[in-house]
Design a protein around this motif. Structure first.
Motif, PDB file in Angstrom:
ATOM      1  N   HIS A 122      -5.840 -13.263 -18.503  1.00 36.69           N
ATOM      2  CA  HIS A 122      -5.939 -11.808 -18.683  1.00 36.69           C
ATOM      3  C   HIS A 122      -6.104 -11.122 -17.334  1.00 36.69           C
ATOM      4  CE1 HIS A 122      -7.504 -11.998 -23.116  1.00 36.69           C
ATOM      5  NE2 HIS A 122      -6.349 -12.566 -22.971  1.00 36.69           N
ATOM      6  N   HIS A 123      -6.966 -11.668 -16.476  1.00 31.02           N
ATOM      7  CA  HIS A 123      -7.204 -11.062 -15.167  1.00 31.02           C
ATOM      8  C   HIS A 123      -5.942 -11.090 -14.319  1.00 31.02           C
ATOM      9  CE1 HIS A 123     -11.884 -11.577 -15.230  1.00 31.02           C
ATOM     10  NE2 HIS A 123     -11.418 -10.895 -16.261  1.00 31.02           N
ATOM     11  N   GLU A 124      -5.179 -12.171 -14.405  1.00 31.17           N
ATOM     12  CA  GLU A 124      -3.918 -12.251 -13.654  1.00 31.17           C
ATOM     13  C   GLU A 124      -2.939 -11.184 -14.130  1.00 31.17           C
ATOM     14  OE1 GLU A 124      -4.058 -17.027 -12.604  1.00 31.17           O
ATOM     15  OE2 GLU A 124      -2.978 -16.358 -14.399  1.00 31.17           O
ATOM     16  N   ARG A 125      -2.851 -10.991 -15.446  1.00 30.01           N
ATOM     17  CA  ARG A 125      -1.949  -9.956 -15.975  1.00 30.01           C
ATOM     18  C   ARG A 125      -2.402  -8.566 -15.544  1.00 30.01           C
ATOM     19  NH1 ARG A 125      -1.569 -12.899 -21.167  1.00 30.01           N
ATOM     20  NH2 ARG A 125      -3.149 -11.486 -21.922  1.00 30.01           N
ATOM     21  N   ILE A 126      -3.703  -8.330 -15.570  1.00 33.98           N
ATOM     22  CA  ILE A 126      -4.237  -7.034 -15.145  1.00 33.98           C
ATOM     23  C   ILE A 126      -3.907  -6.808 -13.672  1.00 33.98           C
ATOM     24  CG2 ILE A 126      -6.363  -5.731 -14.699  1.00 33.98           C
ATOM     25  CD1 ILE A 126      -7.498  -7.121 -17.280  1.00 33.98           C
ATOM     26  N   ALA A 127      -4.107  -7.838 -12.845  1.00 33.13           N
ATOM     27  CA  ALA A 127      -3.830  -7.718 -11.409  1.00 33.13           C
ATOM     28  C   ALA A 127      -2.343  -7.475 -11.180  1.00 33.13           C
ATOM     29  CB  ALA A 127      -4.276  -8.971 -10.667  1.00 33.13           C
ATOM     30  N   GLU A 128      -1.478  -8.170 -11.908  1.00 34.59           N
ATOM     31  CA  GLU A 128      -0.034  -7.953 -11.779  1.00 34.59           C
ATOM     32  C   GLU A 128       0.340  -6.527 -12.152  1.00 34.59           C
ATOM     33  OE1 GLU A 128       1.686 -10.948 -14.286  1.00 34.59           O
ATOM     34  OE2 GLU A 128       1.073 -12.571 -12.928  1.00 34.59           O
ATOM     35  N   GLY A 129      -0.280  -6.007 -13.191  1.00 37.92           N
ATOM     36  CA  GLY A 129      -0.015  -4.619 -13.595  1.00 37.92           C
ATOM     37  C   GLY A 129      -0.485  -3.642 -12.543  1.00 37.92           C
ATOM     38  N   ALA A 130      -1.634  -3.899 -11.935  1.00 41.51           N
ATOM     39  CA  ALA A 130      -2.171  -3.012 -10.885  1.00 41.51           C
ATOM     40  C   ALA A 130      -1.273  -3.073  -9.658  1.00 41.51           C
ATOM     41  CB  ALA A 130      -3.596  -3.408 -10.525  1.00 41.51           C
ATOM     42  N   ASN A 131      -0.781  -4.255  -9.323  1.00 41.01           N
ATOM     43  CA  ASN A 131       0.076  -4.402  -8.149  1.00 41.01           C
ATOM     44  C   ASN A 131       1.437  -3.755  -8.351  1.00 41.01           C
ATOM     45  OD1 ASN A 131      -1.864  -5.846  -6.730  1.00 41.01           O
ATOM     46  ND2 ASN A 131      -1.086  -7.831  -7.415  1.00 41.01           N
ATOM     47  N   SER A 132       1.933  -3.767  -9.575  1.00 45.35           N
ATOM     48  CA  SER A 132       3.251  -3.161  -9.826  1.00 45.35           C
ATOM     49  C   SER A 132       3.177  -1.635  -9.825  1.00 45.35           C
ATOM     50  CB  SER A 132       3.815  -3.662 -11.153  1.00 45.35           C
ATOM     51  OG  SER A 132       3.068  -3.188 -12.233  1.00 45.35           O
TER      52      SER A 132
END
Length: 134
Positions: A122-132
């Motif tokens: 979940h944290h990886e997906r959140i970080a990917e969304g923030a980075n995009s």
């Protein structure tokens, strides 16, 4: 709350003619042949198991709400999704809690490791969304 490692009443594998929660699988003795007092005890215990399962699901949902907030906070501050030090502390803590509750600490650790892996995803997906969005 004390948890027994020997109560498999809700996890019957069907080898004795019953399935999950004692429903007949068509082999062996049907559930109608069970002594009414035994049936009442089974029903009472299974009702408790069902209530506990519901509580576990609700507690996990609350836990994941908190870990989602942690994920957003980590992403906002460019922190890594995993925190091995915190995870090791939590595993040790949960093992102690399990021992005190007469629950197999290895089982508790496996459960927490499964939960931690899901939280990290979940944290990886959140970080990917923030980075995009940047």
């Amino acid at each position: 709350m004390t948890t027994s490692n020997t109560d498999n009443s809700s996890h019957d594998n069907g080898s004795n003619g019953t399935g999950i929660n004692g429903t007949s699988t068509g082999t062996g003795t049907s559930t109608g042949d069970i002594d009414p007092a035994v049936r009442a005890d089974l029903d009472r215990l299974r009702e408790s198991i069902d209530n506990i399962d519901a509580a576990v699901v609700h507690m996990l949902a609350e836990r994941f709400k908190c870990t989602q907030q942690v994920g957003h906070l980590k992403a906002a501050h460019q922190l890594p999704p995993a925190d091995p030090s915190r995870e090791a502390q939590q595993i040790a803590r949960l093992r102690r809690l399990a021992e005190n509750a007469n629950l197999d600490p290895a089982f508790a650790e496996k459960l927490l490791n499964f939960i931690i892996a899901e939280v990290i995803r979940h944290h990886e997906r959140i970080a990917e969304g923030a980075n995009s969005r940047e």
